[in-house]
Each structure stands twice: as C-alpha cells, then as structure tokens.
Design a protein around this motif. Structure first.
Motif, short mmCIF file in Angstrom:
data_model
loop_
_atom_site.label_atom_id
_atom_site.label_comp_id
_atom_site.label_asym_id
_atom_site.label_seq_id
_atom_site.Cartn_x
_atom_site.Cartn_y
_atom_site.Cartn_z
N LEU A 1 0.79 -1.16 0.04
CA LEU A 1 -0.01 -0.13 0.11
C LEU A 1 1.00 1.37 0.03
O LEU A 1 0.48 2.25 -0.83
CB LEU A 1 -1.09 -0.04 1.10
CG LEU A 1 -1.70 1.31 1.30
CD1 LEU A 1 -2.91 1.20 0.23
CD2 LEU A 1 -2.68 1.11 2.83
N ALA A 2 1.98 1.22 0.82
CA ALA A 2 2.93 2.39 0.95
C ALA A 2 3.60 2.58 -0.59
O ALA A 2 3.85 3.69 -0.70
CB ALA A 2 3.87 2.38 2.01
N LYS A 3 3.72 1.48 -1.14
CA LYS A 3 4.45 1.72 -2.35
C LYS A 3 3.53 2.30 -3.60
O LYS A 3 4.29 2.81 -4.51
CB LYS A 3 4.99 0.18 -2.76
CG LYS A 3 6.19 0.13 -3.65
CD LYS A 3 6.59 -1.19 -4.27
CE LYS A 3 7.61 -1.48 -5.10
NZ LYS A 3 9.02 -0.80 -4.73
N GLY A 4 2.10 2.05 -3.32
CA GLY A 4 1.34 2.81 -4.17
C GLY A 4 0.88 1.96 -5.41
O GLY A 4 0.23 2.67 -6.15
N ASN A 5 1.03 0.83 -5.33
CA ASN A 5 0.45 -0.15 -6.53
C ASN A 5 -0.30 -1.08 -6.09
O ASN A 5 -0.45 -2.08 -6.88
CB ASN A 5 1.62 -0.63 -7.39
CG ASN A 5 2.94 -1.21 -6.61
OD1 ASN A 5 2.43 -1.59 -5.58
ND2 ASN A 5 3.88 -1.28 -7.34
N LEU A 6 -0.97 -1.12 -4.98
CA LEU A 6 -1.92 -2.02 -4.38
C LEU A 6 -3.09 -1.85 -5.29
O LEU A 6 -3.73 -0.94 -5.38
CB LEU A 6 -2.32 -1.65 -3.07
CG LEU A 6 -3.54 -2.76 -2.42
CD1 LEU A 6 -3.00 -3.92 -2.19
CD2 LEU A 6 -3.86 -2.27 -1.12
N TYR A 7 -3.70 -3.03 -5.80
CA TYR A 7 -5.00 -2.90 -6.50
C TYR A 7 -6.01 -3.79 -5.86
O TYR A 7 -7.09 -3.20 -5.24
CB TYR A 7 -4.82 -3.98 -7.86
CG TYR A 7 -6.36 -3.98 -8.39
CD1 TYR A 7 -7.10 -2.97 -8.92
CD2 TYR A 7 -6.70 -5.26 -8.44
CE1 TYR A 7 -8.39 -3.11 -9.39
CE2 TYR A 7 -7.85 -5.63 -9.18
CZ TYR A 7 -8.71 -4.82 -9.51
OH TYR A 7 -10.16 -4.83 -9.73
N GLY A 8 -5.95 -5.02 -5.21
CA GLY A 8 -6.86 -5.44 -4.41
C GLY A 8 -6.28 -6.07 -3.36
O GLY A 8 -5.40 -7.22 -3.41
N ALA A 9 -6.79 -5.99 -1.97
CA ALA A 9 -6.32 -6.45 -0.96
C ALA A 9 -7.09 -7.63 -0.50
O ALA A 9 -8.40 -7.80 -0.53
CB ALA A 9 -6.30 -5.22 0.40
N TYR A 10 -6.50 -8.50 0.53
CA TYR A 10 -7.17 -9.64 0.97
C TYR A 10 -7.59 -10.83 0.13
O TYR A 10 -7.44 -11.91 0.32
CB TYR A 10 -8.22 -9.17 1.96
CG TYR A 10 -7.88 -8.10 2.65
CD1 TYR A 10 -6.62 -8.29 3.67
CD2 TYR A 10 -8.54 -6.85 3.04
CE1 TYR A 10 -6.26 -7.04 4.36
CE2 TYR A 10 -8.07 -5.75 3.95
CZ TYR A 10 -7.06 -5.84 4.40
OH TYR A 10 -6.36 -4.76 5.16
#
Length: 396
Positions: A279-288
C-alpha cells in the motif's frame, strides 16, 4: 371547527397513516432482518446517512476522522468453520447468542454492500451490528452497490425456487388474470453472505448454507470484540467459496493483487505487514481476496483496506475511524486489471516453487474441482516463492 372535531381529526391522522415508516423503521428492512433471524426492537438503520451514524459515535468527528477505543482492527483471531473446526451444534449456539444480543432492543446498523469490483462477479454482503463505528468501517471496506429496495425473500442464491415464495394462485398481470408459472432458473440472492456481530467475546465462525448439494450462501457469527481483520477474513472466505460454487471457470481466493501497467502480480500468503508495505509503495489493486477470470483479468473483492492511520490521506465522505493507530481507507479498485503475469507465494524459508506445486497450492485454497482453472491461469505466468517482506518488495 369545534375542539371535539379538531381532536377527532388529529386522532384520525395519527392512527390511520400507513405506512408509518422512519429512517430506522422500514418494513422491508425489518422483514429482511427476520429472515436473518433478527428482531429489531429498536431502530434498524440500513446504509444509514453518515450524519445518522456519526451522531451515534461516543466521540465527535473532527476534520473527517474520529479516534476511538473500539472496534480493534488487528489482533489475533481464528476463523472456525461449522462442521469442521467446530460442530454444527456449537455454531448454532453461537449464532443464537448473536441473534439474541442483536434482538435485545439496541439500535441496529445494517450495512448492505458487495464483495467484487466487477458486478458480474460480485456477491451481496450484509453486516449487522449494534456498533455505528463498525458500520462506518464496513461502509469503507465493502464495495458500494447501487441503492435498491430490500427484498426480504432473497437471502440466498436460488431463493425464488423455494416453495414458500411461490403460489399457484391467479395473478393479475396488468391485463388479465393468469396462473403464476413456477420459476425454473435460480436467481442470485441479494445478501447471500451475512455477518452477525453481537454478543460477548471475540470468536469468529462461519457456516456455509447448502441447498440441493449446492452452496447458496454463508453466515458469519462474531462476538462484539472480534477484530475487523478477522471479520474481513471470514466474509472473504464465505464470498470466495460462494463465487467458486457459482462459476466453475473462475478462481476466487485469498490474495493480494498488485497492478503495474499491463503487469498484474498476485501474492499468495501475504500477511498484513506485506499489505501495508505494498500500500505504501502505491501499486496495490486488491487487498485480502481477489477473483481471477481466465483470459479476462483479475477483479478485487474489497473496496478498501486497513492501513496505518499515519498514512491517512483519504478524502472520502465517510469519516475515518481510527483505533490503535489503524484505520480503514478506500482503495476504489477498477472493475478489472490485466490477467496475472506473475504469482508470488510467500512461505517461511521458501525460495523455490514449481508450477505443479503452485497448482496444488491454488487447489488447496479453493477445491479439487479448480485444478484445470489453476493450470490455465498459471500457464504463461511467472511463478516464484519468497519468505520476507523485503523479498516481496524487491519483485515489485
């Protein structure tokens, strides 16, 4: 008009107005709660206005956020499955405790949303509690769905085939009376996955509901002090199982999805530390949890993610509930991203994995009927294994 006539007129207006509904007393919502085994003796706010929820918090919202002592976002939890980790009878007892707790007269907060950014792959989810803060949190985490009236009958998939919702009476169709024809195709439930959050303790359990040997829904039961992360895990599990049942050609599973242009990386076994780092890296699409549609792409299930409150930059209209330096933030995933180009399996002490081992792991996370689908999505994709957060980030 005489005093007596005015009094009679007022009385008539008072007692013969129908329906006598308010924001917290809507008949269709109340009947749907009865189908869920809950009796609303106080108000029952379904997808309530933000002001309705914030006025029922123990502290005032300031600058779009509020810091509370509960509910806890992350702590140790176990999701127990009825008929496996616990007995069916034990689950029924836990469910009864939760239902009694939420039927005791407190105001209820009913969050109806979905899991699945892509509408065609979405599952309706309902979270019921007596905690306005929890309602705000799941308003952020769930996928927002179009406003629609509640149909109290449509709890599970295939609800329209149940005999109690069908009569062979003559029905007026606007032109003439005709005998109603029994439905033959199952319709999807409006809220096949339900969470009842009430009663003492932090235990979390889930039960899958079957009809004619098919899974048609799931029920999650949790104590009032259960961590939000545990509820996310249980709701995601129930939704993935239902999605895999509905569509044999897809693969819905616990995972973290990273999108980088035309590259899509699916991380299996990611813990919360990895989620926060991505998330901090900025390229999260879908968590969990995510659903893979072979040849089409990947769709995120969740519309938000649990994050450190220090990184809070959200401009959402939903106030941020901060507990223990954690909060829920919107991720607002697109409907789809490109098909998976790389699978990363996170395991302690592991640095190598074969395609055959990867197929087996995907099957273990779903069921044995998914072997061909797992083989198809792995074809042409890179496969690797890592054991640390640093190693994961190095691949992104």
């Amino acid at each position: 008009m005489s005093c007596l006539n005015r009094a009679l007129s007022a009385s008539t207006k008072e007692w013969f107005t129908f329906p006598r509904e308010t924001e917290g007393n809507t008949y269709t919502v109340n009947w749907s709660l009865v189908e869920d085994g809950l009796v609303s003796k106080g108000n029952a706010f379904r997808n309530a206005r933000i002001a309705t929820l914030t006025t029922r918090l123990p502290k005032k919202v300031e600058s779009g956020k509020v810091t509370l002592d509960a509910p806890i976002y992350i702590s140790d939890y176990n999701v127990l499955e009825s008929g496996d980790s616990i007995s069916v009878e034990d689950f029924a007892m836990r469910k009864g405790v939760g239902q009694c707790s939420l039927s005791a007269g407190n105001d209820l907060f009913v969050e109806d949303g979905g899991l699945g950014a892509l509408a065609a792959a979405r599952t309706g989810v309902r979270v019921v509690s007596d905690n306005a803060a929890l309602a705000l949190i799941f308003r952020t985490l769930l996928i927002s769905t179009p406003a629609r009236e509640v149909d109290h009958r449509s709890r599970y998939d295939g609800w329209n085939l149940e005999g109690r919702w069908f009569t062979d009476d003559m029905v007026w169709n606007g032109v003439q009376y005709r005998k109603e024809v029994a439905p033959t195709e199952a319709e999807r439930g409006q809220r096949p996955v339900l969470a009842i959050v009430g009663g003492e303790g932090a235990d979390i359990s889930v039960e899958f509901v079957e009809n004619q040997s098919k899974i048609v829904g799931g029920t999650v039961v949790a104590g009032r002090t259960a961590p939000v992360r545990g509820l996310v895990e249980a709701l995601g599990l129930a939704s993935c199982v239902l999605m895999n049942e509905r569509a044999p050609e897809v693969l819905a599973l616990p995972s973290l999805c990273v999108s980088k242009g035309k590259e899509t990386i699916l991380i299996i076994g990611a813990d919360d530390a990895i989620t926060e780092a991505v998330l901090a890296k900025g390229n999260l699409y879908g968590a969990y949890h995510n659903v893979i549609i072979p040849g089409v792409g990947v769709s995120a299930l969740w519309g938000g993610v649990i994050a450190p409150s220090a990184s809070l930059t959200s401009t959402s209209v939903v106030p941020s509930v901060i507990v223990g330096n954690k909060t829920a933030v919107k991720s607002d995933p697109n409907n789809l991203v490109f098909p998976v180009t790389e699978f990363i399996f996170v395991e302690k002490g592991s640095t190598k994995i074969t395609k055959e081992e990867a197929i087996k792991k995907l099957v273990d996370l779903t069921d044995e009927t998914k072997a061909r689908v797992a083989e198809a999505v792995l074809k042409g994709a890179k496969v690797s294994a890592v054991s640390t957060v640093k190693a994961v980030l190095a691949k992104l």
